[in-house]
Write an enzyme that holds these catalytic residues in place. Structure first.
Site, PDB file in Angstrom:
ATOM      1  N   GLY B 250       0.861  -1.174  -0.006  1.00 36.41           N
ATOM      2  CA  GLY B 250      -0.271   0.055  -0.194  1.00 36.41           C
ATOM      3  C   GLY B 250       1.032   1.378   0.042  1.00 36.41           C
ATOM      4  O   GLY B 250       0.835   2.228  -0.975  1.00 36.41           O
ATOM      5  N   GLY B 479       0.796  -6.571   3.815  1.00 34.96           N
ATOM      6  CA  GLY B 479       2.008  -7.484   3.789  1.00 34.96           C
ATOM      7  C   GLY B 479       2.828  -7.110   5.074  1.00 34.96           C
ATOM      8  O   GLY B 479       3.765  -7.837   5.264  1.00 34.96           O
ATOM      9  N   ALA B 520       0.608   3.929  12.523  1.00 36.37           N
ATOM     10  CA  ALA B 520      -0.229   3.785  13.621  1.00 36.37           C
ATOM     11  C   ALA B 520      -1.225   2.722  13.803  1.00 36.37           C
ATOM     12  O   ALA B 520      -1.990   2.577  14.593  1.00 36.37           O
ATOM     13  CB  ALA B 520      -1.044   5.204  13.726  1.00 36.37           C
ATOM     14  N   ARG B 641       6.919  -0.921  22.327  1.00 36.33           N
ATOM     15  CA  ARG B 641       6.990  -2.375  22.608  1.00 36.33           C
ATOM     16  C   ARG B 641       6.698  -2.884  21.263  1.00 36.33           C
ATOM     17  O   ARG B 641       6.352  -2.352  20.306  1.00 36.33           O
ATOM     18  CB  ARG B 641       5.742  -2.374  23.520  1.00 36.33           C
ATOM     19  CG  ARG B 641       5.370  -3.729  23.768  1.00 36.33           C
ATOM     20  CD  ARG B 641       4.016  -4.300  24.433  1.00 36.33           C
ATOM     21  NE  ARG B 641       4.205  -5.159  25.278  1.00 36.33           N
ATOM     22  CZ  ARG B 641       2.824  -5.567  26.176  1.00 36.33           C
ATOM     23  NH1 ARG B 641       2.054  -4.994  26.135  1.00 36.33           N
ATOM     24  NH2 ARG B 641       3.107  -6.647  26.889  1.00 36.33           N
ATOM     25  N   LYS B 714       4.584   2.211  19.729  1.00 32.93           N
ATOM     26  CA  LYS B 714       5.076   3.099  18.707  1.00 32.93           C
ATOM     27  C   LYS B 714       4.839   2.300  17.161  1.00 32.93           C
ATOM     28  O   LYS B 714       4.723   1.326  17.043  1.00 32.93           O
ATOM     29  CB  LYS B 714       6.341   3.779  18.843  1.00 32.93           C
ATOM     30  CG  LYS B 714       6.363   4.370  20.187  1.00 32.93           C
ATOM     31  CD  LYS B 714       7.830   5.049  20.313  1.00 32.93           C
ATOM     32  CE  LYS B 714       7.867   6.034  21.443  1.00 32.93           C
ATOM     33  NZ  LYS B 714       9.163   6.625  21.690  1.00 32.93           N
ATOM     34  N   GLY B 715       4.840   3.202  16.144  1.00 27.07           N
ATOM     35  CA  GLY B 715       4.767   2.685  14.904  1.00 27.07           C
ATOM     36  C   GLY B 715       6.184   2.246  14.398  1.00 27.07           C
ATOM     37  O   GLY B 715       7.220   2.816  14.747  1.00 27.07           O
ATOM     38  N   GLY B 717       6.222   1.215  10.610  1.00 28.03           N
ATOM     39  CA  GLY B 717       6.273   1.052   9.170  1.00 28.03           C
ATOM     40  C   GLY B 717       7.002   2.169   8.356  1.00 28.03           C
ATOM     41  O   GLY B 717       7.238   1.585   7.290  1.00 28.03           O
ATOM     42  N   GLU B 718       7.366   3.346   8.854  1.00 30.23           N
ATOM     43  CA  GLU B 718       8.126   4.022   7.922  1.00 30.23           C
ATOM     44  C   GLU B 718       9.415   4.788   8.450  1.00 30.23           C
ATOM     45  O   GLU B 718      10.119   5.223   7.693  1.00 30.23           O
ATOM     46  CB  GLU B 718       6.835   5.555   7.913  1.00 30.23           C
ATOM     47  CG  GLU B 718       5.400   5.069   7.215  1.00 30.23           C
ATOM     48  CD  GLU B 718       4.513   6.056   7.587  1.00 30.23           C
ATOM     49  OE1 GLU B 718       4.360   6.960   6.780  1.00 30.23           O
ATOM     50  OE2 GLU B 718       3.686   5.691   8.494  1.00 30.23           O
TER      51      GLU B 718
END
Lengths: 352, 754
Positions: B250, B479, B520, B641, B714-715, B717-718
């Site tokens: 995405g 994914g 998020a 975490r 926390k995130g 992905g980026e």
């Protein structure tokens, strides 16, 4: 994609008869043609599928020592043929430096020769392109042309030929066997591809219906096996077309270059054999000075066709490097990153 | 969950206790590698036909003619949809009711505002017929000169950048800080336009049944997609059923319903049959968002002691002529380095392009490569090691706001990454290292950062008398492993083993899981799942503790612990009862409860919340030929975490590879006259192949964050894109001594002038 006829002839003669009609095109693996059709760059009215023609997928050694590569031999099969790779290492290295594993498993020798340019304006049907639409002009000339030709170009067309394997084939005096309406003939591979001149739409010297049956490497070409390399610069480490490439082959006798072969890729509308460079090397000791002079000679006629002057200096350096690598000797095993500077001296190691 | 999706419920590894924290393999992995995972375009409902877009070859002007007769006469063509006959919409595609709504090209008129804009849709019995029908339209245009690139028109200051961020922010006096500095650096960096190239192009299969609409399409935000389609077509959201069990990537491009997807729905409306529309690769380069190019000017001042006195970050970018999205590139300077004076500002030009939108780390990625390069240049100018310089200017509080960080283990990231990489052996000066083959070797580093965001989500939890549980939340597996990570959170929330927890996701009839964006999703939907689980356990506990026949009678809610399908009295493990027994005694087949999540405004007001990391890169460069290769990357990241370290590492790897791409490979090449993109294919739009990334390591640095959310997530992905791109660029400088400020760095950048 336009509606087209699809025929699958049983013999070469039937194929030629079917492909002589206007608007016909031969289809082998289709790794280039089908993309061109999907993009409306090519709109053949009839596809003549030669992929099942018998007898064209063999690698044969002829009585005179020449090797004959059938037009339907796959890139991967040829590159991994142990005897072939040992005898013509630069050809194998060029094959493995091109495209991706999946494409190499499909693409054929004949198709390699018939690849069309990767010029973005050729692919963009809304752009002016004399190669795609004769007389429409050349939008590359004043457009994005960083990757375009620096040798042999014309105002009508500054596209390059993208093939890797054609480069060492040109260097090694490969001969193309062709069957056409008027029977069989052959020509040096060097004569197959045309410079654009005023008629860039015509990539090759083939006439309608002409079918490439095989490519032949003469026996003498094997004499370069010990000192032959293909080197290719590109914008990622694999699966990219060449910015500039070079095939260099030397026959050394008593520490002196008895005979040299040199051809460049990515610089012109055809694989660019440089006999001037070869002559400059003959009789010389294989040292940096000789290689630099050869590089100067090879690019003596080069001139930018746009924002690509860097390719001339890059090609000079590449030629010198390719010659140095060839002089150092063909590696025992083909490098894991074929034709890459990142496996230059380190042989087969993948992670330099 | 649709019946054909059979996710693995058997964890690949023996485990004890909590499911959270286990490095489980993807539960959809076997489906994907065997071809069993059904993506949107794999759906072929009865009677389905094909739609193909005809797109504009000009960037600006008007369509004056389409050869409708030729297209309609082509065998198999059913209809040609144009502005003249397109079915009506309930909402103007150019309406913008809120900043999160982006204008679409849905054949509302004959105007062309970018190359590649849909100008007609051909619907046919076969894909081939529709494709040829589109070609036969042979459009004619009234063409106006295209505005192309960063200098394509007069710049202006946008009202906001990103989503609602101010275009200009400052603290302190940057000019004074620069004037008083012992060392000043000013440099301009350029980043190119990048286009979305998810493996799966945007695709939709749409079928109408009266006013009910059934859709298969990849979505990073099911409920938002449902709402957008409902508005456009004037039907109730409940009448729209979207299935999106798997996305083939995405990266932000599937966060909003795009024009082509809506055109697929319109096409189905027009012909009264199910329609499939799949974008061709080159059609991705226009109507589905992209990362806009930037030109960034960095100004840094440093005192004699090596501390920053001023940091100015100005970014120029492009947007479309018809909508507002401005890459917030300079905002990355708000959070990373302590400086008494910081000024960030943006300007933009409107050009004839599709609207740029979110692409993995929008703003952070573009800004980071410039900022990290400038920090590297400044460290060199100050005679300081780049890591020492960063530590010297370490931000103990968020510089722009003065807020304390909710947690920040960046020092540990620096330390662990440097140790693993061997940074202490780095020569200070450039062009000092060679490998055994004579290749130049360079080491560079960059700091990674990404905000820890929270959106809103809901989940529904069910406990059944047979001892199993169900968790429902319409989450999105792009994914990244959502099927797995959320199932882990769900199992823990229900106090069940994963094998007894069914996790339902990926369809719009499930509770709204928010957006899989902004890094998020795990935090947001995970918290909703966590709350739903807690709520259903509380209901169960009420049943038990209020019943004199239960061994838990009188324990009270706070006195019960849920584990392994049983409730235990806290402090007395001998007193427990299974879920099934509790429900059976109560005469209930199942109970359910809902949970929601949202950002905590108090925590947000009090703390700055960001994930951090440090990336170290090695590159090799051929000294004569300029060929560059990133040979080794080590990233160390602290993001709160970790639910599943295998999936988290994979996110870091993917981000870091994009960072390599950003620095060395990726760019869209547009013709400066027509605005058409000339390399809209995967052969020539270069993203890294395996050989471009030979060695990659991602270290997970422990971090406990009590403020971001109850799970402490926390995130991830980026963040990997940020830091990495700059680290690679800095390594190229360290290898060669040549500072390249235009990205991607090309081999000719290293040749010229030598």
């Amino acid at each position: 994609m336009n509606t087209f006829d699809y025929v699958r002839p049983a013999s070469v003669a039937d194929a030629i008869a079917a492909a002589t009609a206007p608007g016909a095109a031969y289809l082998a693996a289709g790794t280039n043609l089908l993309d061109l059709m999907k993009g409306d760059i090519a709109r053949p009215e009839r596809l003549v599928d030669i992929s099942r023609l018998p007898g064209l997928d063999r690698i044969e050694t002829l009585p005179d020592g020449a090797v004959r590569i059938g037009a339907l031999v796959r890139n991967a099969d040829l590159a991994h043929d142990a005897l072939f790779a040992k005898t013509y290492p630069a050809v194998a290295e060029a094959l493995l430096s091109g495209a991706s594993a999946q494409l190499r498993n499909a693409a054929t020798m004949g198709g390699n020769l018939m690849q069309r340019t990767r010029c973005g304006y050729f692919y963009d049907v809304a752009s002016a392109c004399n190669k795609r639409a004769p007389g429409s002009g050349c939008d590359a000339r004043a457009g994005e042309n960083r990757l375009h030709a620096v040798l042999g170009w014309s105002e009508a067309c500054i596209a390059t030929h993208p093939s890797d394997v054609c480069v060492p084939l040109a260097a090694l005096d490969a001969v193309v066997e062709i069957e056409g309406r008027d029977g069989r003939r052959e020509m040096p591979l060097e004569a197959l591809h045309r410079l654009p001149g005023d008629t860039p739409a015509q990539d090759t010297a083939l006439a309608p219906g002409d079918l490439i049956l095989a490519v032949r490497l003469p026996a003498e070409a094997a004499g370069f096996a010990a000192n032959a390399r293909y080197l290719k610069l590109r914008e990622r480490t694999s699966y990219a077309f060449a910015l500039v490439s070079a095939a260099a082959a030397l026959r050394l006798e008593g520490g002196v270059i008895a005979e040299a072969r040199l051809a460049l890729g990515g610089v012109a509308a055809k694989p660019w054999r440089s006999r001037a460079a070869e002559q400059a090397l003959a009789g010389r000791r294989p040292d940096d000075d000789a290689f630099r002079r050869a590089a100067q000679a090879a690019l003596a006629d080069a001139r930018p066709s746009g924002d690509n002057g860097f390719k001339i200096e890059l090609a000079r350096r590449l030629v010198a490097r390719a010659l140095a690598l060839a002089a150092a000797g063909t590696p025992e095993r083909l490098p894991a990153l074929p034709a890459s500077p990142f496996s230059s001296a380190a042989g087969a190691r993948h992670v330099a | 969950m649709s019946p054909e999706i059979r996710l693995s419920t058997t964890p690949a590894h023996a485990r004890h206790g909590s499911s959270i924290g286990q490095p489980l393999t993807r539960r959809d992995g076997a489906l994907k590698v065997t071809g069993g995972a059904r993506y949107a375009a794999d759906n072929h409902p009865e009677g389905m036909v094909h739609a193909v877009l005809a797109t504009s070859s000009i960037a600006r002007g008007r369509v004056t003619f389409l050869d409708l007769d030729a297209a309609k006469a082509h065998p198999g063509v059913l209809a040609v949809m144009t502005p003249a006959n397109r079915p009506p919409l309930a909402e103007d595609p150019d309406a913008k009711l809120h900043p999160f709504m982006f204008r679409l090209d849905l054949l509302q008129n004959d105007l062309v505002r970018y190359a590649g804009q849909p100008i007609a849709v051909v619907i046919a019995e076969t894909l081939e017929a529709a494709t040829e029908g589109a070609a036969l339209l042979a459009p004619r245009y009234e063409t106006l000169p295209a505005r192309v690139g960063l200098d394509g028109d007069t710049p202006f200051i946008p009202a906001a950048v990103g989503i609602g961020n101010p275009a200009e922010v400052r603290i302190g006096d940057v000019e004074a800080g620069l004037a008083g500095a012992a060392t000043r650096i000013e440099a301009v960096y350029e980043t190119p336009a990048q286009y979305h190239n998810a493996m799966e192009p945007h695709a939709i299969v749409a079928a109408w049944d009266g006013d009910a609409l059934s859709i298969d399409t990849p979505s990073q935000a099911l409920a938002m997609a449902q709402g957008r389609i409902a508005g456009l077509f004037g039907i109730a959201p409940d009448n729209i059923h979207i299935r999106s069990p798997f996305l083939g990537g995405g990266f932000g491009s599937k966060g909003f319903i795009t024009g082509p997807q809506a055109l697929g729905i319109l096409a189905a409306r027009m012909v009264g049959r199910p329609v499939k529309l799949v974008l061709r690769r080159e059609q991705m380069y226009g109507p589905v968002g992209h990362r806009a190019p930037t030109r960034q000017r960095l100004r840094l001042g440093v005192g004699r002691d090596g501390t920053l006195t001023a940091l100015g970050h100005h970014a120029k970018t492009t947007s479309s002529t018809y909508d507002d999205f401005f890459e917030p590139a300079a905002d990355v300077a708000h959070t990373l380095y302590a400086s008494p004076a910081i000024a960030t500002s943006h300007e933009a030009v409107r050009i004839d392009t599709g609207t740029p939108l979110f692409m993995r780390a929008p703003g952070e990625a573009t800004g980071s490569i410039a900022l990290e390069s400038a920090i590297d240049e400044t460290a060199w100018a100050c005679g300081m090691d780049p890591l020492a310089f960063r530590l010297k200017n370490y931000a103990e509080v968020e510089p722009i706001s003065g807020k304390p960080f909710s947690s920040k283990a960046l020092r540990e990231c620096y330390a662990q990454g440097a140790e693993r990489f061997g940074w202490s052996r780095r020569p200070f000066a450039p062009r000092q290292m060679r490998d055994e083959d004579g290749l130049l070797v360079g080491w560079g580093m960059g700091t990674a950062t990404f905000p820890a965001l929270m959106f809103q989500a809901e989940a529904r939890a069910v406990l059944k008398r047979d001892g199993t549980g169900v968790m429902e939340s319409g989450t999105h597996d792009m994914g990244q492993g959502a099927w797995t990570a959320f199932a882990q959170i769900a199992a823990d929330a229900l106090g069940l083993d994963m094998a007894r927890t069914e996790f339902r996701a990926g369809t719009s009839d499930l509770p709204d899981a928010g957006i899989a964006g902004g890094s998020a999703h795990t935090a947001t939907a995970g918290m909703a799942i966590h709350h739903a689980g807690a709520a259903v356990i509380a209901r169960l506990a009420d049943l038990a503790t209020g019943d004199a026949r239960s061994p838990l009678f009188g324990a009270g809610n706070a006195g019960v612990v849920a584990r392994d399908g049983r409730l235990f009295r806290r402090g007395d493990e001998s007193r427990s009862e299974s879920y099934g027994d509790i429900l059976a005694r109560a005469g209930l087949g199942e109970i359910d409860a809902r949970g929601t999540s949202a950002a905590d405004p108090d925590a947000q007001a009090s703390y700055a919340m960001h994930a951090h990391g440090a990336v170290f890169a090695e590159v090799k460069v051929d000294p004569d030929l300029g060929q560059i290769r990133a040979t080794r990357l080590v990233g160390a990241f602290a993001a709160g975490r970790v639910i599943n370290s295998r999936l988290v590492r994979s996110q870091y790897y993917g981000g870091m590879i994009w960072g390599v791409s950003f620095a060395l490979h990726e760019q869209a090449v547009a013709d400066p006259r027509s605005g058409r993109i000339l390399n809209a294919n995967l052969g020539e739009y270069h993203i890294p192949v395996n050989a471009d990334v030979p060695a990659l390591e991602a270290l997970i640095v422990e971090e406990h964050d009590p403020h971001v959310n109850a799970l402490g997530i926390k995130g991830v992905g980026e963040i990997g894109v940020t830091g990495t791109a700059g680290a690679v660029a800095n390594a190229v400088w360290h290898a060669t001594g040549r500072r390249c400020r235009r990205f991607p760095i090309r081999l000719d950048d290293l040749l010229t002038g030598r």
